[in-house]
Write an enzyme that holds these catalytic residues in place. Structure first.
Site, PDB file in Angstrom:
ATOM      1  N   SER A 127      31.966  51.285  55.702  1.00 14.06           N
ATOM      2  CA  SER A 127      32.159  52.643  56.107  1.00 14.06           C
ATOM      3  C   SER A 127      30.994  53.432  55.996  1.00 14.06           C
ATOM      4  O   SER A 127      30.122  53.570  54.775  1.00 14.06           O
ATOM      5  CB  SER A 127      33.531  53.239  55.168  1.00 14.06           C
ATOM      6  OG  SER A 127      33.402  54.802  55.479  1.00 14.06           O
ATOM      7  N   GLU A 129      31.155  56.349  54.749  1.00 12.26           N
ATOM      8  CA  GLU A 129      31.276  57.219  53.483  1.00 12.26           C
ATOM      9  C   GLU A 129      30.353  56.483  52.436  1.00 12.26           C
ATOM     10  O   GLU A 129      29.892  56.986  51.418  1.00 12.26           O
ATOM     11  CB  GLU A 129      32.764  56.759  52.951  1.00 12.26           C
ATOM     12  CG  GLU A 129      33.671  58.147  53.440  1.00 12.26           C
ATOM     13  CD  GLU A 129      33.345  59.676  52.990  1.00 12.26           C
ATOM     14  OE1 GLU A 129      33.346  59.589  51.776  1.00 12.26           O
ATOM     15  OE2 GLU A 129      33.014  60.192  53.776  1.00 12.26           O
ATOM     16  N   TYR A 151      35.986  56.060  46.497  1.00  8.02           N
ATOM     17  CA  TYR A 151      36.201  55.381  47.876  1.00  8.02           C
ATOM     18  C   TYR A 151      35.045  54.595  48.393  1.00  8.02           C
ATOM     19  O   TYR A 151      34.964  53.569  48.487  1.00  8.02           O
ATOM     20  CB  TYR A 151      37.063  56.018  48.781  1.00  8.02           C
ATOM     21  CG  TYR A 151      37.140  55.454  50.476  1.00  8.02           C
ATOM     22  CD1 TYR A 151      37.963  54.421  50.675  1.00  8.02           C
ATOM     23  CD2 TYR A 151      36.117  55.917  51.357  1.00  8.02           C
ATOM     24  CE1 TYR A 151      38.258  53.820  52.028  1.00  8.02           C
ATOM     25  CE2 TYR A 151      36.312  55.314  52.587  1.00  8.02           C
ATOM     26  CZ  TYR A 151      37.076  54.298  52.874  1.00  8.02           C
ATOM     27  OH  TYR A 151      37.016  53.772  54.141  1.00  8.02           O
TER      28      TYR A 151
HETATM   29  P1  NAP Z   1      44.590  52.804  57.841  1.00  7.23           P
HETATM   30  O1  NAP Z   1      45.102  53.276  58.970  1.00  7.23           O
HETATM   31  O2  NAP Z   1      44.556  53.773  56.379  1.00  7.23           O
HETATM   32  O3  NAP Z   1      45.182  51.390  57.438  1.00  7.23           O
HETATM   33  C1  NAP Z   1      45.086  50.823  56.087  1.00  7.23           C
HETATM   34  C2  NAP Z   1      45.812  49.627  56.084  1.00  7.23           C
HETATM   35  O4  NAP Z   1      45.395  48.816  55.086  1.00  7.23           O
HETATM   36  C3  NAP Z   1      47.192  49.541  56.379  1.00  7.23           C
HETATM   37  O5  NAP Z   1      47.476  48.471  57.263  1.00  7.23           O
HETATM   38  C4  NAP Z   1      47.526  49.341  54.808  1.00  7.23           C
HETATM   39  O6  NAP Z   1      48.903  48.790  55.109  1.00  7.23           O
HETATM   40  C5  NAP Z   1      46.757  48.359  54.356  1.00  7.23           C
HETATM   41  N1  NAP Z   1      46.844  48.162  53.110  1.00  7.23           N
HETATM   42  C6  NAP Z   1      46.698  49.231  52.029  1.00  7.23           C
HETATM   43  N2  NAP Z   1      46.898  48.555  50.809  1.00  7.23           N
HETATM   44  C7  NAP Z   1      46.881  47.276  50.876  1.00  7.23           C
HETATM   45  C8  NAP Z   1      47.245  46.166  50.151  1.00  7.23           C
HETATM   46  N3  NAP Z   1      47.163  46.299  48.715  1.00  7.23           N
HETATM   47  N4  NAP Z   1      47.245  44.853  50.692  1.00  7.23           N
HETATM   48  C9  NAP Z   1      47.410  44.718  51.971  1.00  7.23           C
HETATM   49  N5  NAP Z   1      47.098  45.596  52.848  1.00  7.23           N
HETATM   50  C10 NAP Z   1      46.951  47.070  52.475  1.00  7.23           C
HETATM   51  O7  NAP Z   1      43.031  52.654  58.100  1.00  7.23           O
HETATM   52  P2  NAP Z   1      42.204  52.272  59.349  1.00  7.23           P
HETATM   53  O8  NAP Z   1      41.843  53.652  59.766  1.00  7.23           O
HETATM   54  O9  NAP Z   1      42.917  51.416  60.285  1.00  7.23           O
HETATM   55  O10 NAP Z   1      40.619  51.689  58.850  1.00  7.23           O
HETATM   56  C11 NAP Z   1      40.709  50.242  58.770  1.00  7.23           C
HETATM   57  C12 NAP Z   1      39.548  49.830  57.736  1.00  7.23           C
HETATM   58  O11 NAP Z   1      38.253  50.506  58.280  1.00  7.23           O
HETATM   59  C13 NAP Z   1      39.829  50.267  56.433  1.00  7.23           C
HETATM   60  O12 NAP Z   1      39.437  49.508  55.520  1.00  7.23           O
HETATM   61  C14 NAP Z   1      39.039  51.762  56.115  1.00  7.23           C
HETATM   62  O13 NAP Z   1      38.800  52.009  54.959  1.00  7.23           O
HETATM   63  C15 NAP Z   1      38.000  51.380  57.127  1.00  7.23           C
HETATM   64  N6  NAP Z   1      37.248  52.525  57.847  1.00  7.23           N
HETATM   65  C16 NAP Z   1      37.569  53.275  58.542  1.00  7.23           C
HETATM   66  C17 NAP Z   1      37.463  54.214  59.169  1.00  7.23           C
HETATM   67  C18 NAP Z   1      38.273  55.304  60.342  1.00  7.23           C
HETATM   68  O14 NAP Z   1      37.383  56.227  60.504  1.00  7.23           O
HETATM   69  N7  NAP Z   1      39.073  54.881  60.459  1.00  7.23           N
HETATM   70  C19 NAP Z   1      35.904  54.455  59.192  1.00  7.23           C
HETATM   71  C20 NAP Z   1      35.190  53.394  58.425  1.00  7.23           C
HETATM   72  C21 NAP Z   1      35.724  52.558  57.711  1.00  7.23           C
HETATM   73  P3  NAP Z   1      50.300  49.283  54.714  1.00  7.23           P
HETATM   74  O15 NAP Z   1      50.835  49.722  55.863  1.00  7.23           O
HETATM   75  O16 NAP Z   1      51.124  48.221  53.809  1.00  7.23           O
HETATM   76  O17 NAP Z   1      50.086  50.476  53.647  1.00  7.23           O
HETATM   77  O1  F7E Z   2      38.060  64.164  56.536  1.00  8.44           O
HETATM   78  C1  F7E Z   2      37.276  67.723  56.107  1.00  8.44           C
HETATM   79  C2  F7E Z   2      37.134  66.905  54.924  1.00  8.44           C
HETATM   80  O2  F7E Z   2      40.034  62.772  55.544  1.00  8.44           O
HETATM   81  C3  F7E Z   2      36.931  64.544  57.289  1.00  8.44           C
HETATM   82  C4  F7E Z   2      38.502  57.905  56.736  1.00  8.44           C
HETATM   83  O3  F7E Z   2      38.751  57.086  57.667  1.00  8.44           O
HETATM   84  O4  F7E Z   2      36.458  58.314  57.814  1.00  8.44           O
HETATM   85  C5  F7E Z   2      37.426  58.908  57.060  1.00  8.44           C
HETATM   86  O5  F7E Z   2      37.167  59.736  55.677  1.00  8.44           O
HETATM   87  C6  F7E Z   2      36.471  65.991  56.931  1.00  8.44           C
HETATM   88  C7  F7E Z   2      36.039  65.952  55.422  1.00  8.44           C
HETATM   89  O6  F7E Z   2      38.162  61.791  56.919  1.00  8.44           O
HETATM   90  C8  F7E Z   2      40.744  68.994  55.611  1.00  8.44           C
HETATM   91  O7  F7E Z   2      36.784  67.690  53.620  1.00  8.44           O
HETATM   92  C9  F7E Z   2      38.770  69.808  56.127  1.00  8.44           C
HETATM   93  O8  F7E Z   2      34.849  66.521  55.271  1.00  8.44           O
HETATM   94  O9  F7E Z   2      39.444  63.041  58.370  1.00  8.44           O
HETATM   95  P1  F7E Z   2      39.106  63.044  56.883  1.00  8.44           P
HETATM   96  P2  F7E Z   2      36.905  61.137  55.800  1.00  8.44           P
HETATM   97  O10 F7E Z   2      37.046  61.757  54.496  1.00  8.44           O
HETATM   98  O11 F7E Z   2      35.637  61.458  56.518  1.00  8.44           O
HETATM   99  C10 F7E Z   2      35.562  57.496  56.813  1.00  8.44           C
HETATM  100  C11 F7E Z   2      34.331  57.013  57.524  1.00  8.44           C
HETATM  101  C12 F7E Z   2      36.352  56.682  55.873  1.00  8.44           C
HETATM  102  O12 F7E Z   2      35.739  55.360  55.792  1.00  8.44           O
HETATM  103  C13 F7E Z   2      37.906  56.756  55.624  1.00  8.44           C
HETATM  104  O13 F7E Z   2      38.340  55.973  55.255  1.00  8.44           O
HETATM  105  O14 F7E Z   2      37.249  66.879  56.942  1.00  8.44           O
HETATM  106  N1  F7E Z   2      38.508  68.442  55.957  1.00  8.44           N
HETATM  107  N2  F7E Z   2      39.873  70.048  55.871  1.00  8.44           N
HETATM  108  C14 F7E Z   2      39.917  67.884  55.741  1.00  8.44           C
HETATM  109  N3  F7E Z   2      39.996  66.456  55.640  1.00  8.44           N
HETATM  110  C15 F7E Z   2      41.638  66.364  55.546  1.00  8.44           C
HETATM  111  N4  F7E Z   2      42.060  65.268  55.484  1.00  8.44           N
HETATM  112  N5  F7E Z   2      42.624  67.395  55.360  1.00  8.44           N
HETATM  113  C16 F7E Z   2      42.265  68.774  55.673  1.00  8.44           C
HETATM  114  O15 F7E Z   2      43.040  69.536  55.592  1.00  8.44           O
END
Ligand code: NAP
Ligand code: F7E
Length: 333
Positions: A127, A129, A151
């Site tokens: 990520s 992050e 995280y």
């Molecule tokens: P998401 O919608 O939050 O999905 C997370 C998945 O992880 C769900 O299927 C959840 O299953 C599963 N999970 C949680 N705890 C688990 C456990 N103990 N054992 C097995 N499965 C478990 O995340 P996403 O947005 O699809 O992202 C996919 C991956 O990319 C994640 O690793 C995330 O951290 C990473 N990532 C996401 C972004 C983004 O912007 N979306 C960016 C960079 C990296 P349940 O339904 O059982 O809870």
């Molecule tokens: O926040 C700001 C908050 O929770 C984005 C995950 O998929 O991407 C995701 O992480 C921004 C932050 O995503 C609210 O402070 C303001 O700056 O949508 P987010 P994230 O934290 O960037 C990375 C790449 C991952 O890997 C993670 O799994 O938005 N913000 N107001 C808020 N955020 C939330 N959630 N809610 C608010 O009300």
């Protein structure tokens, strides 16, 4: 026919990836946890050809059993606790799921190979992050990490472990350093979906205010459906590697808000309030990708622009609210 195992199958990326792999002719298994996962009926309806296998990233034995049963050619480790604010509230759970979970999957693959060099290819969902308080902008594969949340720290562990298994065991193991990617399937706790769902509800008279935290944070937002193509492409390379995946454009939360309200012809200033509850203990101010390596080596490019993404999400939520006004959950996190 190739077989793939996807962890995190009930999440946003898991569903897009499974659909994509099935369209390429793969047999796809999704790892599901729990005794009665509430997302299963939705998943069956969405992807009827998907097969399921039980397992939990917190349970090493279950992962060994799942890999032994499926004997996958490719494993995509997308499972994680992915909502950043939860990582301050439950840091140990996040360390174990998002960090140590990677170790458990890699060990299950290694054990299945009889401790030899595993033939199964591995993708880790790293990520942006990990860049956190970014040392340079835009961020690329060798930009130093400075994670700002438990995280981000857990993801950095999984990232380095993936490199280590590549180098220690000759595994084809790759990390996609993905920047934020969104879609109508995004969880309602993330800011983009919180905005699109709220805008739809405000437009249709079901809500009046939208409370947000830091409007100045900037992110490189792309469409999840585009990003899963890059995951697959990484595992088709001659060797494993690390790839930054993003659009190369950053926008503030406020810009997302403005575009979303504009989409329905409303003025955001009349509806948005800021609320301290959504301010994080440590913020990531600016993330912007330099995805040139992925473009050069994977031939990957994003297909959906920022404006198109906002419109896609708002339109989908307008449809959701009209179809089923009571079902749409708007997160209070
Ligand atoms: P998401 O919608 O939050 O999905 C997370 C998945 O992880 C769900 O299927 C959840 O299953 C599963 N999970 C949680 N705890 C688990 C456990 N103990 N054992 C097995 N499965 C478990 O995340 P996403 O947005 O699809 O992202 C996919 C991956 O990319 C994640 O690793 C995330 O951290 C990473 N990532 C996401 C972004 C983004 O912007 N979306 C960016 C960079 C990296 P349940 O339904 O059982 O809870
Ligand atoms: O926040 C700001 C908050 O929770 C984005 C995950 O998929 O991407 C995701 O992480 C921004 C932050 O995503 C609210 O402070 C303001 O700056 O949508 P987010 P994230 O934290 O960037 C990375 C790449 C991952 O890997 C993670 O799994 O938005 N913000 N107001 C808020 N955020 C939330 N959630 N809610 C608010 O009300």
């Amino acid at each position: 026919m190739k077989t793939a195992l996807v962890t995190g199958i009930t999440g946003q990326d898991g569903t897009y990836l499974a659909e994509y792999l099935i369209s390429l002719g793969y047999q796809v298994y999704g790892l599901v946890r729990g005794q009665n996962n509430p997302k299963l009926p939705w998943l069956h309806e969405l992807i009827p050809d998907l097969r399921l296998v039980e397992g939990d990233l917190l349970d090493q034995g279950s992962l060994i059993a799942a890999i032994a049963k499926v004997a996958p050619d490719e494993v995509y480790n997308l499972g994680s606790i992915s909502f950043v604010p939860l990582a301050w509230k439950q840091p140990e759970l996040v360390a174990s799921t998002t960090g140590l979970g990677v170790l458990r999957v890699l060990e299950a693959i290694r054990i299945a190979s009889g401790n030899g060099s595993p033939r199964c290819r591995f993708y880790q969902a790293s990520s942006s992050e990990m860049f956190g308080k970014a040392r340079e902008t835009p961020q690329k594969e060798d930009t130093p990490f400075y994670p700002r949340s438990p995280y981000g720290v857990a993801k950095a562990y999984g990232h380095y472990l993936t490199i280590n298994y590549r180098e220690s065991y000759g595994m084809h193991a790759s990390s996609g350093i993905l920047f934020n990617h969104e879609s109508p399937r995004r969880g309602p706790e993330f800011v983009t979906r919180k905005i699109s769902a709220s805008v739809a509800r405000i437009k249709l008279g079901q809500q009046s205010k939208l409370a947000l935290g830091n409007l100045d944070a900037q992110r490189d937002w792309g469409f999840a459906g585009d990003y899963v193509r890059a995951m697959h492409q990484m595992l088709q390379q001659p060797e494993g590697g690390d790839y930054v995946i993003g659009t190369g454009e950053a926008h503030s939360v406020q810009e997302f808000v403005e575009a979303a309200f504009e989409q329905v012809g409303l003025d955001w200033r009349e509806h948005v309030v800021t609320d301290e509850r959504f301010i994080r203990p440590a913020e990531v101010d600016l993330l912007r990708a330099d995805p040139r390596k992925a473009e050069r080596e994977l031939g990957w490019k994003p297909g959906v622009s920022f404006r198109e993404l906002v419109a896609m999400m708002v339109d989908a939520d307008l449809h959701n609210v009209r179809e089923n006004p009571d079902a749409l959950f708007v997160s209070t996190l």
